[in-house]
Design a protein around this motif. Structure first.
Motif, PDB file in Angstrom:
ATOM      1  N   PRO A  38     -19.924 -19.262 -26.120  1.00 39.31           N
ATOM      2  CA  PRO A  38     -19.567 -18.141 -25.240  1.00 39.31           C
ATOM      3  C   PRO A  38     -20.551 -18.108 -24.074  1.00 39.31           C
ATOM      4  O   PRO A  38     -21.768 -18.163 -24.287  1.00 39.31           O
ATOM      5  CB  PRO A  38     -19.719 -16.895 -26.130  1.00 39.31           C
ATOM      6  CG  PRO A  38     -20.079 -17.363 -27.489  1.00 39.31           C
ATOM      7  CD  PRO A  38     -20.526 -18.776 -27.388  1.00 39.31           C
ATOM      8  N   LYS A  39     -20.037 -18.040 -22.858  1.00 39.85           N
ATOM      9  CA  LYS A  39     -20.912 -18.170 -21.677  1.00 39.85           C
ATOM     10  C   LYS A  39     -21.292 -16.819 -21.093  1.00 39.85           C
ATOM     11  O   LYS A  39     -20.508 -15.872 -21.140  1.00 39.85           O
ATOM     12  CB  LYS A  39     -20.215 -19.009 -20.586  1.00 39.85           C
ATOM     13  CG  LYS A  39     -19.870 -20.412 -21.026  1.00 39.85           C
ATOM     14  CD  LYS A  39     -21.108 -21.165 -21.458  1.00 39.85           C
ATOM     15  CE  LYS A  39     -20.789 -22.553 -21.940  1.00 39.85           C
ATOM     16  NZ  LYS A  39     -21.857 -23.101 -22.786  1.00 39.85           N
ATOM     17  N   PHE A  40     -22.485 -16.756 -20.522  1.00 42.01           N
ATOM     18  CA  PHE A  40     -22.917 -15.574 -19.773  1.00 42.01           C
ATOM     19  C   PHE A  40     -22.516 -15.809 -18.314  1.00 42.01           C
ATOM     20  O   PHE A  40     -23.047 -16.712 -17.661  1.00 42.01           O
ATOM     21  CB  PHE A  40     -24.428 -15.388 -19.884  1.00 42.01           C
ATOM     22  CG  PHE A  40     -24.917 -14.154 -19.170  1.00 42.01           C
ATOM     23  CD1 PHE A  40     -25.147 -12.983 -19.878  1.00 42.01           C
ATOM     24  CD2 PHE A  40     -25.102 -14.152 -17.804  1.00 42.01           C
ATOM     25  CE1 PHE A  40     -25.576 -11.830 -19.221  1.00 42.01           C
ATOM     26  CE2 PHE A  40     -25.524 -13.003 -17.130  1.00 42.01           C
ATOM     27  CZ  PHE A  40     -25.761 -11.840 -17.842  1.00 42.01           C
ATOM     28  N   GLY A  41     -21.556 -15.023 -17.846  1.00 44.51           N
ATOM     29  CA  GLY A  41     -21.148 -15.141 -16.446  1.00 44.51           C
ATOM     30  C   GLY A  41     -21.708 -13.980 -15.657  1.00 44.51           C
ATOM     31  O   GLY A  41     -22.688 -14.104 -14.936  1.00 44.51           O
ATOM     32  N   CYS A  42     -21.071 -12.814 -15.810  1.00 42.61           N
ATOM     33  CA  CYS A  42     -21.488 -11.636 -15.038  1.00 42.61           C
ATOM     34  C   CYS A  42     -22.278 -10.649 -15.878  1.00 42.61           C
ATOM     35  O   CYS A  42     -23.063  -9.877 -15.345  1.00 42.61           O
ATOM     36  CB  CYS A  42     -20.244 -10.948 -14.486  1.00 42.61           C
ATOM     37  SG  CYS A  42     -19.151 -10.340 -15.797  1.00 42.61           S
ATOM     38  N   GLY A  43     -22.035 -10.650 -17.184  1.00 45.18           N
ATOM     39  CA  GLY A  43     -22.709  -9.677 -18.050  1.00 45.18           C
ATOM     40  C   GLY A  43     -22.207  -8.257 -17.858  1.00 45.18           C
ATOM     41  O   GLY A  43     -22.796  -7.317 -18.374  1.00 45.18           O
ATOM     42  N   GLN A  44     -21.100  -8.108 -17.153  1.00 46.76           N
ATOM     43  CA  GLN A  44     -20.613  -6.753 -16.828  1.00 46.76           C
ATOM     44  C   GLN A  44     -19.123  -6.571 -17.106  1.00 46.76           C
ATOM     45  O   GLN A  44     -18.515  -5.634 -16.601  1.00 46.76           O
ATOM     46  CB  GLN A  44     -20.849  -6.461 -15.342  1.00 46.76           C
ATOM     47  CG  GLN A  44     -22.296  -6.520 -14.948  1.00 46.76           C
ATOM     48  CD  GLN A  44     -22.485  -6.263 -13.459  1.00 46.76           C
ATOM     49  OE1 GLN A  44     -21.534  -6.287 -12.684  1.00 46.76           O
ATOM     50  NE2 GLN A  44     -23.713  -6.036 -13.064  1.00 46.76           N
ATOM     51  N   GLY A  45     -18.524  -7.503 -17.826  1.00 46.20           N
ATOM     52  CA  GLY A  45     -17.108  -7.333 -18.150  1.00 46.20           C
ATOM     53  C   GLY A  45     -16.144  -7.792 -17.073  1.00 46.20           C
ATOM     54  O   GLY A  45     -14.947  -7.524 -17.156  1.00 46.20           O
ATOM     55  N   GLY A  46     -16.635  -8.516 -16.065  1.00 45.63           N
ATOM     56  CA  GLY A  46     -15.757  -8.854 -14.955  1.00 45.63           C
ATOM     57  C   GLY A  46     -15.255 -10.275 -14.903  1.00 45.63           C
ATOM     58  O   GLY A  46     -14.388 -10.584 -14.073  1.00 45.63           O
ATOM     59  N   CYS A  47     -15.743 -11.183 -15.753  1.00 43.55           N
ATOM     60  CA  CYS A  47     -15.380 -12.594 -15.551  1.00 43.55           C
ATOM     61  C   CYS A  47     -14.683 -13.263 -16.746  1.00 43.55           C
ATOM     62  O   CYS A  47     -13.993 -14.248 -16.580  1.00 43.55           O
ATOM     63  CB  CYS A  47     -16.617 -13.408 -15.184  1.00 43.55           C
ATOM     64  SG  CYS A  47     -17.733 -13.724 -16.573  1.00 43.55           S
ATOM     65  N   GLY A  48     -14.895 -12.762 -17.946  1.00 38.54           N
ATOM     66  CA  GLY A  48     -14.235 -13.328 -19.122  1.00 38.54           C
ATOM     67  C   GLY A  48     -14.889 -14.560 -19.718  1.00 38.54           C
ATOM     68  O   GLY A  48     -14.413 -15.083 -20.733  1.00 38.54           O
ATOM     69  N   ALA A  49     -15.987 -15.032 -19.114  1.00 42.57           N
ATOM     70  CA  ALA A  49     -16.612 -16.261 -19.627  1.00 42.57           C
ATOM     71  C   ALA A  49     -17.141 -16.094 -21.050  1.00 42.57           C
ATOM     72  O   ALA A  49     -17.321 -17.078 -21.771  1.00 42.57           O
ATOM     73  CB  ALA A  49     -17.751 -16.679 -18.696  1.00 42.57           C
ATOM     74  N   CYS A  50     -17.377 -14.857 -21.440  1.00 43.59           N
ATOM     75  CA  CYS A  50     -17.986 -14.576 -22.756  1.00 43.59           C
ATOM     76  C   CYS A  50     -16.953 -14.242 -23.818  1.00 43.59           C
ATOM     77  O   CYS A  50     -17.314 -13.771 -24.894  1.00 43.59           O
ATOM     78  CB  CYS A  50     -18.947 -13.403 -22.599  1.00 43.59           C
ATOM     79  SG  CYS A  50     -18.056 -11.880 -22.132  1.00 43.59           S
ATOM     80  N   THR A  51     -15.658 -14.474 -23.526  1.00 44.53           N
ATOM     81  CA  THR A  51     -14.586 -14.046 -24.440  1.00 44.53           C
ATOM     82  C   THR A  51     -14.701 -14.697 -25.818  1.00 44.53           C
ATOM     83  O   THR A  51     -14.845 -15.919 -25.935  1.00 44.53           O
ATOM     84  CB  THR A  51     -13.199 -14.390 -23.844  1.00 44.53           C
ATOM     85  OG1 THR A  51     -13.099 -13.788 -22.558  1.00 44.53           O
ATOM     86  CG2 THR A  51     -12.067 -13.900 -24.742  1.00 44.53           C
ATOM     87  N   HIS A  59     -12.035 -10.337 -27.109  1.00 46.55           N
ATOM     88  CA  HIS A  59     -12.978  -9.298 -26.652  1.00 46.55           C
ATOM     89  C   HIS A  59     -14.033  -9.943 -25.770  1.00 46.55           C
ATOM     90  O   HIS A  59     -14.388 -11.113 -25.952  1.00 46.55           O
ATOM     91  CB  HIS A  59     -13.689  -8.640 -27.844  1.00 46.55           C
ATOM     92  CG  HIS A  59     -12.820  -7.737 -28.643  1.00 46.55           C
ATOM     93  ND1 HIS A  59     -12.706  -6.387 -28.387  1.00 46.55           N
ATOM     94  CD2 HIS A  59     -12.003  -7.993 -29.691  1.00 46.55           C
ATOM     95  CE1 HIS A  59     -11.858  -5.845 -29.246  1.00 46.55           C
ATOM     96  NE2 HIS A  59     -11.417  -6.799 -30.051  1.00 46.55           N
ATOM     97  N   LEU A  60     -14.567  -9.128 -24.861  1.00 48.52           N
ATOM     98  CA  LEU A  60     -15.683  -9.580 -24.031  1.00 48.52           C
ATOM     99  C   LEU A  60     -16.965  -9.338 -24.814  1.00 48.52           C
ATOM    100  O   LEU A  60     -17.347  -8.180 -25.048  1.00 48.52           O
ATOM    101  CB  LEU A  60     -15.693  -8.806 -22.710  1.00 48.52           C
ATOM    102  CG  LEU A  60     -14.426  -8.943 -21.872  1.00 48.52           C
ATOM    103  CD1 LEU A  60     -14.468  -7.997 -20.683  1.00 48.52           C
ATOM    104  CD2 LEU A  60     -14.237 -10.390 -21.426  1.00 48.52           C
ATOM    105  N   SER A  61     -17.631 -10.412 -25.193  1.00 51.83           N
ATOM    106  CA  SER A  61     -18.801 -10.228 -26.061  1.00 51.83           C
ATOM    107  C   SER A  61     -19.971  -9.603 -25.310  1.00 51.83           C
ATOM    108  O   SER A  61     -20.864  -9.029 -25.923  1.00 51.83           O
ATOM    109  CB  SER A  61     -19.212 -11.545 -26.714  1.00 51.83           C
ATOM    110  OG  SER A  61     -19.509 -12.531 -25.760  1.00 51.83           O
ATOM    111  N   CYS A  62     -19.971  -9.689 -23.962  1.00 49.10           N
ATOM    112  CA  CYS A  62     -21.072  -9.059 -23.215  1.00 49.10           C
ATOM    113  C   CYS A  62     -20.965  -7.544 -23.234  1.00 49.10           C
ATOM    114  O   CYS A  62     -21.948  -6.856 -22.997  1.00 49.10           O
ATOM    115  CB  CYS A  62     -21.133  -9.577 -21.776  1.00 49.10           C
ATOM    116  SG  CYS A  62     -19.833  -8.944 -20.689  1.00 49.10           S
ATOM    117  N   LEU A  63     -19.773  -7.029 -23.494  1.00 47.78           N
ATOM    118  CA  LEU A  63     -19.585  -5.573 -23.529  1.00 47.78           C
ATOM    119  C   LEU A  63     -19.428  -5.061 -24.954  1.00 47.78           C
ATOM    120  O   LEU A  63     -19.103  -3.896 -25.153  1.00 47.78           O
ATOM    121  CB  LEU A  63     -18.340  -5.164 -22.724  1.00 47.78           C
ATOM    122  CG  LEU A  63     -18.371  -5.376 -21.225  1.00 47.78           C
ATOM    123  CD1 LEU A  63     -17.138  -4.746 -20.580  1.00 47.78           C
ATOM    124  CD2 LEU A  63     -19.633  -4.798 -20.610  1.00 47.78           C
TER     125      LEU A  63
END
Ligand code: FES
Ligand code: FES
Length: 160
Positions: A38-51, A59-63
């Motif tokens: 799972p990637k760290f992109g924005c850390g704010q729920g805006g990019c989906g890289a952490c899905t 789910h967005l794992s950063c949120l």
């Protein structure tokens, strides 16, 4: 900050650890478990890289507060292939040139998996909606949409 015990299933394997109360799931997966898929992109729920999938839902794992996955099942990209065998979605992404830099790809694949698991034969519009929370800066999305449709149609052929 106080540490809390946390137990959940990570790609089918039980994990138990102590985490800080406010830590998010992405950090637990990457920094504590060592699963960097799972990637760290924005850390704010805006990019989906952490899905990731939690009990099968994207789910967005950063949120996601790590404590909220207590007793639940978390799947990441690391769970997709079986040994040397790629998942049909991974094969379709490869065959349709759906990855360039590849940073969005883990999140795209997990969003696509969630979609095909609940709807194995989606329309193009449903695919677009299924990945609408995932940003890709490289491909222009068409190859990704084509790959997901190809994986769906390969799955349909397998089932008949
Ligand atoms: S890193 Fe989670 S949505 Fe961007
Ligand atoms: S392939 Fe580069 S962001 Fe999607």
């Amino acid at each position: 900050m106080a540490r809390l015990p946390l137990q959940f299933r990570h790609n089918g394997r039980e994990v138990a650890l102590f985490v800080e109360g406010g830590i998010n799931l992405l950090m637990v997966l990457r920094e504590m478990i060592g699963d960097t898929t799972p990637k760290f992109g924005c850390g704010q729920g805006g990019c989906g890289a952490c899905t990731v999938l939690i009990d099968g839902e994207a789910h967005l794992s950063c949120l996601t507060l790590a404590a909220s996955v207590e007793g639940r099942s978390v799947e990441t990209l690391d769970s997709l292939k079986t040994g040397a065998n790629l998942h049909p979605l991974q094969v379709a992404f490869m065959e349709n040139f759906a990855a360039q830099c590849g940073y969005c790809t883990p999140g795209m694949l997990m969003a696509a998996k969630a979609l095909l698991d609940r709807n194995p034969n989606p329309t193009r519009q449903q695919v677009v909606e299924g990945i609408s929370g995932n940003i890709c800066r490289c491909t222009g999305y068409e190859p990704i949409i084509n790959a997901i449709l190809a994986a769906a149609s390969a799955g349909t052929r397998e089932r008949v």
